[in-house]
Scaffold this motif. Sequence first.
Motif, mmCIF file in Angstrom:
data_model
loop_
_atom_site.group_PDB
_atom_site.id
_atom_site.type_symbol
_atom_site.label_atom_id
_atom_site.label_comp_id
_atom_site.label_asym_id
_atom_site.label_seq_id
_atom_site.Cartn_x
_atom_site.Cartn_y
_atom_site.Cartn_z
ATOM 1 N N ASN A 76 4.430 -38.625 33.458
ATOM 2 C CA ASN A 76 3.276 -38.116 32.719
ATOM 3 C C ASN A 76 1.984 -38.821 33.108
ATOM 4 O O ASN A 76 0.998 -38.713 32.413
ATOM 5 N N THR A 106 5.579 -41.845 22.645
ATOM 6 C CA THR A 106 6.456 -40.689 22.765
ATOM 7 C C THR A 106 7.398 -40.636 21.571
ATOM 8 O O THR A 106 7.998 -41.647 21.201
ATOM 9 N N THR A 108 10.163 -37.607 19.318
ATOM 10 C CA THR A 108 10.834 -36.315 19.373
ATOM 11 C C THR A 108 10.876 -35.721 17.978
ATOM 12 O O THR A 108 11.334 -36.369 17.025
ATOM 13 N N ARG A 113 9.282 -32.798 22.513
ATOM 14 C CA ARG A 113 8.789 -34.141 22.852
ATOM 15 C C ARG A 113 7.289 -34.177 22.574
ATOM 16 O O ARG A 113 6.529 -33.373 23.118
ATOM 17 N N MET A 115 3.852 -36.303 22.792
ATOM 18 C CA MET A 115 3.152 -37.419 23.433
ATOM 19 C C MET A 115 1.847 -37.620 22.671
ATOM 20 O O MET A 115 1.042 -36.694 22.555
#
Length: 172
Positions: A76, A106, A108, A113, A115
Amino acid sequence: MSQNFKNKNIVLLLLLFLALLLCYKLAISNTIAMREEYKSLKEEEELFENIPQQLALLSKKEIYLDSVLQKLDLNNTAMENNLLRVVNKEAAKNNIKVIDFNAPHTSTEDNNRVMTYIFTIEGSYASILKVIHDLESKRNFGSIAHLSLEKKKDYRTKRTYLQTKVFLEQIK
């Protein structure tokens, strides 16, 4: 008779000189050129002989570097770099300062996901709003999840300024 003998010697020397010149032009210069070409071809041959060893070494190096990149999880960084570039560009345009730019957090949520990019900027309220508006509406970086505005005072210069911590979320 000595004059005739002297002329014959001069002619003989000239013919010998012309013969040497002709030999050089026809044989020796070609030999020297061919030798130079031979040397360059020999060097190329040595380079070509080392190619399999160099390929093996490069493939090992590639495998090693790929493993290092996987350990670092740098998938990323392009997004991070683009975001930082845009924030710096907007900061310069709107006369604000980028104080802090942290690594993304990060998490979940519901098999998605998330960010979260956290950065701190400093400047006037209007210019900060312009940057936030540009990031959220004109760019495709995600949405602003949280803004933390804090008025601070520098006691040395007796100047007050606004410092904003921005939480930008991107769902992948």
